[in-house]
Design a protein around this motif. Structure first.
Motif, PDB file in Angstrom:
ATOM      1  N   THR A 128       0.897  -1.356  -0.017  1.00  0.00           N
ATOM      2  CA  THR A 128      -0.098   0.171  -0.001  1.00  0.00           C
ATOM      3  C   THR A 128       0.943   1.043   0.027  1.00  0.00           C
ATOM      4  N   PHE A 129       0.716   2.114  -1.209  1.00  0.00           N
ATOM      5  CA  PHE A 129       1.252   3.417  -0.931  1.00  0.00           C
ATOM      6  C   PHE A 129       0.113   4.397  -1.102  1.00  0.00           C
ATOM      7  N   ASP A 130      -0.701   4.711  -0.336  1.00  0.00           N
ATOM      8  CA  ASP A 130      -1.910   5.764  -0.574  1.00  0.00           C
ATOM      9  C   ASP A 130      -1.424   7.107  -0.370  1.00  0.00           C
ATOM     10  N   SER A 131      -0.418   7.332   0.626  1.00  0.00           N
ATOM     11  CA  SER A 131      -0.011   8.647   0.873  1.00  0.00           C
ATOM     12  C   SER A 131       1.448   8.484   1.105  1.00  0.00           C
ATOM     13  N   TRP A 132       2.167   9.843   1.642  1.00  0.00           N
ATOM     14  CA  TRP A 132       3.311   9.816   1.696  1.00  0.00           C
ATOM     15  C   TRP A 132       3.774   9.053   3.163  1.00  0.00           C
ATOM     16  N   ALA A 133       2.791   9.046   4.100  1.00  0.00           N
ATOM     17  CA  ALA A 133       2.978   8.594   5.316  1.00  0.00           C
ATOM     18  C   ALA A 133       3.188   6.874   5.342  1.00  0.00           C
ATOM     19  N   ASP A 134       2.641   6.206   3.925  1.00  0.00           N
ATOM     20  CA  ASP A 134       2.933   4.979   3.931  1.00  0.00           C
ATOM     21  C   ASP A 134       4.491   4.574   3.489  1.00  0.00           C
ATOM     22  N   LEU A 135       5.344   5.628   3.088  1.00  0.00           N
ATOM     23  CA  LEU A 135       6.967   5.267   2.985  1.00  0.00           C
ATOM     24  C   LEU A 135       7.343   4.695   4.142  1.00  0.00           C
ATOM     25  N   LYS A 136       6.712   4.922   5.364  1.00  0.00           N
ATOM     26  CA  LYS A 136       7.357   4.572   6.596  1.00  0.00           C
ATOM     27  C   LYS A 136       7.580   3.046   6.683  1.00  0.00           C
ATOM     28  N   GLY A 137       9.106   2.862   6.978  1.00  0.00           N
ATOM     29  CA  GLY A 137       9.435   1.565   6.974  1.00  0.00           C
ATOM     30  C   GLY A 137       9.626   0.710   5.947  1.00  0.00           C
ATOM     31  N   LYS A 138       9.073   1.245   4.636  1.00  0.00           N
ATOM     32  CA  LYS A 138       9.424   0.538   3.483  1.00  0.00           C
ATOM     33  C   LYS A 138      10.516   0.412   2.775  1.00  0.00           C
ATOM     34  N   LYS A 139      11.124  -0.503   1.925  1.00  0.00           N
ATOM     35  CA  LYS A 139      12.377  -0.491   1.092  1.00  0.00           C
ATOM     36  C   LYS A 139      11.997   0.209  -0.110  1.00  0.00           C
ATOM     37  N   ILE A 140      12.756   1.351  -0.466  1.00  0.00           N
ATOM     38  CA  ILE A 140      12.368   1.962  -1.670  1.00  0.00           C
ATOM     39  C   ILE A 140      13.842   1.916  -2.713  1.00  0.00           C
ATOM     40  N   ALA A 141      13.979   1.589  -3.711  1.00  0.00           N
ATOM     41  CA  ALA A 141      15.088   1.378  -4.603  1.00  0.00           C
ATOM     42  C   ALA A 141      15.428   3.001  -5.264  1.00  0.00           C
ATOM     43  N   ILE A 142      16.310   3.511  -5.104  1.00  0.00           N
ATOM     44  CA  ILE A 142      16.698   4.780  -5.709  1.00  0.00           C
ATOM     45  C   ILE A 142      18.095   4.705  -6.319  1.00  0.00           C
ATOM     46  N   ALA A 143      18.350   5.701  -6.974  1.00  0.00           N
ATOM     47  CA  ALA A 143      19.551   5.814  -7.662  1.00  0.00           C
ATOM     48  C   ALA A 143      20.097   7.070  -7.110  1.00  0.00           C
ATOM     49  N   PRO A 144      21.038   7.207  -5.941  1.00  0.00           N
ATOM     50  CA  PRO A 144      21.656   8.397  -5.443  1.00  0.00           C
ATOM     51  C   PRO A 144      22.133   9.374  -6.388  1.00  0.00           C
ATOM     52  N   GLY A 145      21.795  10.631  -6.253  1.00  0.00           N
ATOM     53  CA  GLY A 145      22.267  11.538  -7.178  1.00  0.00           C
ATOM     54  C   GLY A 145      21.736  11.516  -8.534  1.00  0.00           C
ATOM     55  N   SER A 146      20.882  10.720  -8.910  1.00  0.00           N
ATOM     56  CA  SER A 146      20.147  10.880 -10.263  1.00  0.00           C
ATOM     57  C   SER A 146      19.312  11.998 -10.350  1.00  0.00           C
ATOM     58  N   ALA A 147      18.807  12.324 -11.349  1.00  0.00           N
ATOM     59  CA  ALA A 147      17.864  13.360 -11.677  1.00  0.00           C
ATOM     60  C   ALA A 147      16.458  13.100 -11.069  1.00  0.00           C
ATOM     61  N   VAL A 148      15.982  11.558 -11.037  1.00  0.00           N
ATOM     62  CA  VAL A 148      14.861  11.577 -10.312  1.00  0.00           C
ATOM     63  C   VAL A 148      14.928  11.415  -8.771  1.00  0.00           C
ATOM     64  N   TRP A 149      16.293  11.305  -8.349  1.00  0.00           N
ATOM     65  CA  TRP A 149      16.534  11.285  -6.992  1.00  0.00           C
ATOM     66  C   TRP A 149      16.575  12.838  -6.392  1.00  0.00           C
ATOM     67  N   PHE A 150      16.836  13.755  -7.114  1.00  0.00           N
ATOM     68  CA  PHE A 150      16.825  14.972  -6.877  1.00  0.00           C
ATOM     69  C   PHE A 150      15.505  15.295  -6.780  1.00  0.00           C
ATOM     70  N   ALA A 176      16.462  -1.357 -15.700  1.00  0.00           N
ATOM     71  CA  ALA A 176      15.921  -2.696 -15.568  1.00  0.00           C
ATOM     72  C   ALA A 176      16.433  -3.350 -14.479  1.00  0.00           C
ATOM     73  N   ASN A 177      17.509  -3.020 -13.623  1.00  0.00           N
ATOM     74  CA  ASN A 177      17.866  -3.682 -12.393  1.00  0.00           C
ATOM     75  C   ASN A 177      16.622  -3.135 -11.341  1.00  0.00           C
ATOM     76  N   PHE A 178      16.172  -1.904 -11.492  1.00  0.00           N
ATOM     77  CA  PHE A 178      15.251  -1.525 -10.407  1.00  0.00           C
ATOM     78  C   PHE A 178      13.891  -2.285 -10.643  1.00  0.00           C
ATOM     79  N   ASP A 179      13.319  -2.477 -11.910  1.00  0.00           N
ATOM     80  CA  ASP A 179      12.392  -3.395 -12.072  1.00  0.00           C
ATOM     81  C   ASP A 179      12.377  -4.857 -11.612  1.00  0.00           C
TER      82      ASP A 179
END
Length: 331
Positions: A128-150, A176-179
């Motif tokens: 469930t990701f209905d609101s920003w509060a739902d980020l809590k405790g989740k594992k989120i894949a990111i590319a640090p320093g990338s355009a989308v990360w900013f 593809a590694n994210f997916d």
């Protein structure tokens, strides 16, 4: 990376948004061919908002410009090659002008943005990701320093979401590694780019979390990328770069008017199936929405957070040349 405890600073720095420029308008008259051919070496990535790049070679050749395209997986790699002198220009992230200047590389000039789209966290089916509060405790894949990360990080700042409220999982390599990480259940959500946003939804293991949109922050905005040139190329190959910009905007305008042609070009560029390209292209709006003022806000905000080495917002105007787009538009 000094982020924890300093998020609120960015809010104070970017309160005023200002008006963003409209997407590129109709191009002006075709420029005359160059008297002698000039080669331009341009770095690019296989992403939808750069679809015009594969359609411009023949027309540029008629104008006396020999286009050599060099593919890169990441914006950062293209930026590195540009700074090393291997390219005349490259498509890079909206933050890369500020990043380059902060690293002491002043041989760069921003030329134009390329497109925009809404950006959503991609959730794994069943999570469930209905609101920003739902980020809590989740594992989120990111590319640090990338355009989308900013984009994502700036949105968290403005919404008061602690960066340490979720587990950021750094993913190396291409989209593809994210997916794959989402599909295997290694992460709960993704912060990535097209077509790797649409693929999980098409294949049934992910979805667009519409309540977690992150392309509307004051600091970063919705721009997906930009073209940046080497100062030497601007000085010695200006006429060739002017023709590159004119032809690129012409093709961009044509694709923006025809969803079918845009999808076909996207499929050709990326090598993906036409149906995937057609769906992924629907959310992309071709045409720049970036401005020097936007880049200044981003430069100052992320310098204060320690993401960029120093504040170079006062240098942006000297390293942004809007005359290429203005001339292409007949102004």
């Amino acid at each position: 990376m000094r982020i924890s405890g300093q998020w609120i600073k960015l809010l104070l720095l970017v309160g005023a948004v200002g008006l963003l420029p409209l997407p590129a308008r109709a191009v002006g008259p075709e420029p005359a061919p160059l008297a002698q051919p000039v080669q331009l070496t341009i770095g690019y990535q296989k992403v939808g908002h750069l679809a015009p790049i594969i359609l411009i070679g023949d027309e540029l050749k008629k104008l006396g410009v020999d286009l050599k395209l060099v593919e890169f997986v990441r914006y950062a790699d293209a930026r590195t090659a540009l700074l090393a002198g291997s390219l005349d220009a490259a498509s890079v992230g909206p933050a890369d002008l500020a990043i380059s200047l902060a690293q002491g590389s002043t041989n760069v000039v921003g030329l134009m943005g390329v497109g925009s789209s809404p950006k959503y966290v991609i959730g794994r089916k069943g999570v469930t990701f209905d609101s920003w509060a739902d980020l809590k405790g989740k594992k989120i894949a990111i590319a640090p320093g990338s355009a989308v990360w900013f984009q994502f990080a700036a949105t968290l700042v403005e919404k008061g979401i602690p960066y340490n409220s979720f587990e950021a999982v750094n993913i190396q390599g291409g989209g593809a590694n994210f997916d794959q990480a989402l599909k295997k259940g290694d992460v709960d959500g993704l912060v990535t780019w097209e077509p790797f946003e649409s693929i999980p939804q098409i294949d049934g293991y992910g979805y667009f979390a519409k309540g977690l949109e992150y392309s509307s922050s004051n600091a970063v905005g919705a721009e997906l990328g930009m073209f940046m040139a080497a100062r030497q190329a601007v000085d010695t190959k200006r006429a060739a770069l002017e023709r590159f910009v004119w032809v690129y905007l012409k093709k961009q305008e044509e694709l923006a008017k025809s969803p079918a042609e845009f999808a076909a070009a996207y499929a050709q560029l990326s090598g993906m199936a036409p149906d995937v390209a057609a769906q992924a292209s629907q959310i992309i709006k071709l045409g720049e929405v970036i401005s020097p003022e936007q880049i200044k806000r981003q430069a100052k905000g992320f310098a204060d957070l320690g993401v960029i080495q120093k504040d170079v917002s006062d240098q942006i105007d000297a390293h942004w040349d809007s005359s290429f787009v203005e001339k292409a538009l007949g102004k």
